[in-house]
Design a protein around this motif. Sequence first.
Motif, PDB file in Angstrom:
ATOM      1  N   ILE A 143       6.807   8.136 -15.051  1.00  0.00           N
ATOM      2  CA  ILE A 143       8.970   6.924 -13.321  1.00  0.00           C
ATOM      3  C   ILE A 143       7.727   6.353 -12.832  1.00  0.00           C
ATOM      4  O   ILE A 143       7.894   4.899 -12.708  1.00  0.00           O
ATOM      5  N   SER A 144       7.016   7.472 -12.832  1.00  0.00           N
ATOM      6  CA  SER A 144       5.973   6.334 -11.070  1.00  0.00           C
ATOM      7  C   SER A 144       4.827   5.487 -12.628  1.00  0.00           C
ATOM      8  O   SER A 144       4.063   4.798 -11.392  1.00  0.00           O
TER       9      SER A 144
ATOM     10  N   PRO B 176       0.936  -1.800   0.135  1.00  0.00           N
ATOM     11  CA  PRO B 176      -0.072  -0.216   0.087  1.00  0.00           C
ATOM     12  C   PRO B 176       1.157   0.891   0.354  1.00  0.00           C
ATOM     13  O   PRO B 176       0.665   2.062  -0.930  1.00  0.00           O
ATOM     14  N   LEU B 177       2.051   1.531   0.877  1.00  0.00           N
ATOM     15  CA  LEU B 177       2.472   2.333   0.853  1.00  0.00           C
ATOM     16  C   LEU B 177       3.356   2.395  -0.886  1.00  0.00           C
ATOM     17  O   LEU B 177       3.378   3.806  -0.660  1.00  0.00           O
ATOM     18  N   ALA B 178       3.905   1.985  -1.379  1.00  0.00           N
ATOM     19  CA  ALA B 178       4.446   1.805  -2.870  1.00  0.00           C
ATOM     20  C   ALA B 178       3.573   2.708  -3.355  1.00  0.00           C
ATOM     21  O   ALA B 178       3.735   2.906  -4.253  1.00  0.00           O
ATOM     22  N   LEU B 179       1.810   1.985  -3.223  1.00  0.00           N
ATOM     23  CA  LEU B 179       1.019   1.943  -4.228  1.00  0.00           C
ATOM     24  C   LEU B 179       0.792   3.723  -4.726  1.00  0.00           C
ATOM     25  O   LEU B 179       0.234   4.568  -5.661  1.00  0.00           O
TER      26      LEU B 179
ATOM     27  N   GLY C 203       2.956  10.501  -7.227  1.00  0.00           N
ATOM     28  CA  GLY C 203       3.775  10.601  -9.189  1.00  0.00           C
ATOM     29  C   GLY C 203       3.175  11.068  -9.673  1.00  0.00           C
ATOM     30  O   GLY C 203       3.524  12.046 -10.779  1.00  0.00           O
ATOM     31  N   ILE C 204       2.220  10.009  -9.908  1.00  0.00           N
ATOM     32  CA  ILE C 204       1.080  10.271 -10.882  1.00  0.00           C
ATOM     33  C   ILE C 204       0.496  11.593 -11.475  1.00  0.00           C
ATOM     34  O   ILE C 204       0.557  12.097 -12.471  1.00  0.00           O
ATOM     35  N   ILE C 205      -0.169  11.829 -10.108  1.00  0.00           N
ATOM     36  CA  ILE C 205      -0.796  12.467 -10.074  1.00  0.00           C
ATOM     37  C   ILE C 205      -0.300  14.270  -9.775  1.00  0.00           C
ATOM     38  O   ILE C 205      -0.651  14.819 -11.020  1.00  0.00           O
ATOM     39  N   LEU C 206       0.485  14.487  -9.331  1.00  0.00           N
ATOM     40  CA  LEU C 206       1.577  15.392  -9.224  1.00  0.00           C
ATOM     41  C   LEU C 206       2.432  15.643 -10.806  1.00  0.00           C
ATOM     42  O   LEU C 206       2.417  16.834 -10.915  1.00  0.00           O
TER      43      LEU C 206
END
Length: 343
Positions: A38-39, A3-6, A12-15
């Motif tokens: 990369i995300s 969950p933390l990695a997800l 990263g995708i949103i930012l």
Amino acid sequence: MPPLALSMVMLGIILGTLMVTSANHWLTAWLGLELNMISIIPVIAKQKHLRSTESATKYFLTQAIASALMLFSSTLNAWQTGSWDITQLNEVTSILMIPALAMKMGAAPAHFWLPEVLQGSTLTTTLLITTWQKIAPITLLYMMSNHAKSNIMLLIGLLSILVGGWGGINQTQLRKMMAYSSIAHLGWTITAMSITPNIALLNIIIYMTMSTPFFLLLTTTSSKTLQTMTTCWLTSPTTAMVLTLLLLSMAGLPPLTGFTPKLLILDSLVTHKLIIMATTMALLSLLSLVFYLRTTYLLTSTAPPTTTQSTMLWRLKPNHSQTAATTIPIALFNITILPAMLT
């Protein structure tokens, strides 16, 4: 995936997308696109399968080439004009930037990676690539639309509609079929971007609104091929009916929502004296209509009293059904509020 990695990957995708949409500097936009790329690679490669690894590799290579071309063209523009502003482009930079953004989105002729990447990904990842991942490059294309070469945009748009319709006819895999559907809709968006950018944004927003519940329902039913779609009516008639309406809406049949942006784009083309272009686009859209109607026929051909001999491979997942149910009315019936959106 933990969950933390997800959560870090999704952040990263949103930012990355937010950085691009709010950027006014080419380097900031490039950094946002790199962060986004990369995300999402771990999301594509999260399955322990060679096909997902292959899809992640293809996605990385094509996006890296597009990013390199984009960085080169923006650097060349800064060298010649002394400005890194996105809205300040010269003619050479515009010619180089349009193919780079087309490769980022998966528009023809740089579409080769999109069907293969989607086929090796899960349905949820496919939804992410065909909707959220297109926001950043389309935003950049919108910001530079005043300086973009209209002839190149019209050519890419027309070629995308042709490739999307022609390539989808021969597909039995739903993910590949939706990949070519995405290419065709990108063609309509890029064509309108050179003439009326606001209608182009409306077109891509409506497509994302329609494709989101479609992919969520496919996830609910675990349908990946046309054969598994034949058992949908026997298990859940409501799901089959909604999928049929969504497919007809994406085909652009009135009075569903997907008809409105195509009508507006054709009207804009005729207004700008591009009658031959509008006629060609309308005729090429019949290619996409073929595989949309074929899928709807398979969905409804097993309706009572007809029976099917196919084995039922899935059961409904209630949580996903509730998520899809909240987006279905927006995807099918927002045609009534479109005049208020355009004024």
